[in-house]
Design an enzyme around this catalytic site. Structure first.
Site, PDB file in Angstrom:
ATOM      1  NE  ARG A  88      -0.768  -2.311   3.359  1.00 56.31           N
ATOM      2  CZ  ARG A  88      -1.219  -3.349   3.360  1.00 56.31           C
ATOM      3  NH1 ARG A  88      -2.474  -3.551   2.837  1.00 56.31           N
ATOM      4  NH2 ARG A  88      -0.466  -4.511   3.159  1.00 56.31           N
ATOM      5  CB  THR A  89       3.693   2.278   1.838  1.00 56.39           C
ATOM      6  OG1 THR A  89       3.204   2.175   3.198  1.00 56.39           O
ATOM      7  CG2 THR A  89       4.407   4.017   2.119  1.00 56.39           C
ATOM      8  CE  LYS A 129      24.489  -6.832 -12.293  1.00 61.16           C
ATOM      9  NZ  LYS A 129      24.369  -5.883 -13.587  1.00 61.16           N
ATOM     10  NE  ARG A 138       8.034   0.970   3.659  1.00 61.24           N
ATOM     11  CZ  ARG A 138       6.932   0.498   4.071  1.00 61.24           C
ATOM     12  NH1 ARG A 138       6.521  -0.830   3.857  1.00 61.24           N
ATOM     13  NH2 ARG A 138       5.745   1.177   4.633  1.00 61.24           N
ATOM     14  CG  HIS A 158       5.478   4.433   8.038  1.00 59.28           C
ATOM     15  ND1 HIS A 158       5.367   5.283   6.975  1.00 59.28           N
ATOM     16  CD2 HIS A 158       4.837   3.211   7.678  1.00 59.28           C
ATOM     17  CE1 HIS A 158       4.572   4.534   5.953  1.00 59.28           C
ATOM     18  NE2 HIS A 158       4.481   3.256   6.366  1.00 59.28           N
TER      19      HIS A 158
END
Ligand code: NCD
Length: 310
Positions: A60-61, A88, A110, A138
């Site tokens: 959702r975010t 990598k 995030r 948040h």
């Protein structure tokens, strides 16, 4: 007239003033209305590029930020950390600098590490918005919670808010506590012993010895899930039914709160564990899907203000 907003980045609620928060919420309120109209696409951020960089799972975010940026006319790039050069061996900071060199305007980040978005700021020219960092903050979740509470309670001061569940690992709880304290509401927390935050003394909250104490006379109850992904295997094992009995919310327990109490959850929720199905879907109390709607409006307001800041 929109009030002045001077933050080029949104790293958390802690650095914001009560005025900043109100400025964001007021603008978000306008976007809620706009999103319900046929004119939901505007060109305020035309020509801007917003990059979603998610190093942790999110549905959702990430979707909400993407919809928000697109509604404002920005171009959105979704960077998938799992298929990037991180695998990598490229460092997180190098990856961010590489994308920044492509002349982008904002990063929505995030990350599983506390403080990761703030770490990026000195190395990039783009604005940085925190979409959840570890168990730290948040901010857009707290802002959408506040917008939802303000709509139903008509104010954000003098309210009694109970937050229950896994507080230790919850960035949502921390951002909610910062925001509600700044605006004059008080927060009571109730957590299973192993989910009581280790830094609880630094948080301006009342610790409730039992769930009924947390709920007693509450205007708002925010339920949180167990953040299993932040626990090592076997660190916490309790049958869901047992957890529910001890720490979950149902209609019977909710009777301790005010009759006009509202129930919120940042989602994803585990039905039957921290909240009953019946309560999660009871329109008299539950605001969980309204929170989602408000999330888009709040993220539009944040992108608009941060990208428009001096
Ligand atoms: C929250 C998060 O990621 O911190 N969820 C979200 O933003 N939708 C809460 C959670 O995952 O429990």
């Amino acid at each position: 007239m929109t009030k002045k907003f001077s933050h080029r980045h949104l790293l958390g609620i802690e650095p914001l003033s009560a005025d900043d928060i109100e400025t964001i919420l007021d603008l978000a309120g306008k976007y809620v209305k706009q999103n319900r109209s046929s004119q939901r696409f505007i060109n305020k951020l035309n020509g801007k590029t917003v990059v979603n960089t998610f190093f942790e799972t999110s549905t959702r975010t990430r979707t909400s930020f993407e919809i928000a940026a697109k509604r404002l006319g920005a171009e959105v790039i979704n960077f998938n950390a799992n298929v990037s050069s991180i695998s990598k061996g490229e460092t997180f900071l190098d990856t961010m600098r590489v994308i920044d060199a492509m002349q982008v305007d904002a990063f929505v980040i995030r990350h599983q590490e506390n403080g990761a978005p703030g770490m990026v700021v000195p190395h990039v020219q783009a604005s940085v918005l925190n979409a959840g960092d570890g168990s730290h903050e948040h901010p857009t979740q707290a802002l959408l919670d506040a917008l939802t509470i303000r709509k139903h309670k008509k104010r954000l001061d003098g309210l009694k808010v109970a937050i229950c569940g896994d507080i230790e690992h919850s960035r949502v709880a921390r951002s909610d506590v910062f925001l509600l304290n700044k605006l004059g509401s008080s927060v009571r927390i109730f957590a299973p012993p192993m989910f009581m935050p280790r830094d609880v003394k630094q948080l301006d909250v009342e610790v409730a010895p039992a769930m009924t104490d947390a709920l007693d006379g509450a205007d708002v109850v925010i339920m949180l899930r167990i953040q299993n992904e932040r626990l090592s295997a076997g660190e916490f094992s309790m049958a869901p039914a047992e957890y529910h009995k001890l720490y979950g919310l149902d209609h019977a327990k909710l009777k301790a709160a005010r009759p006009d109490v509202v129930v919120m959850h940042p989602l994803p929720m585990n039905r039957g564990v921290e909240i009953t199905d019946a309560l999660a879907d009871d329109p008299k109390y539950s605001l969980v899907f309204e929170q989602i709607e408000h999330g888009v409006a709040v993220r539009m307001a944040c992108l608009d203000l941060v990208l428009g800041a001096d």
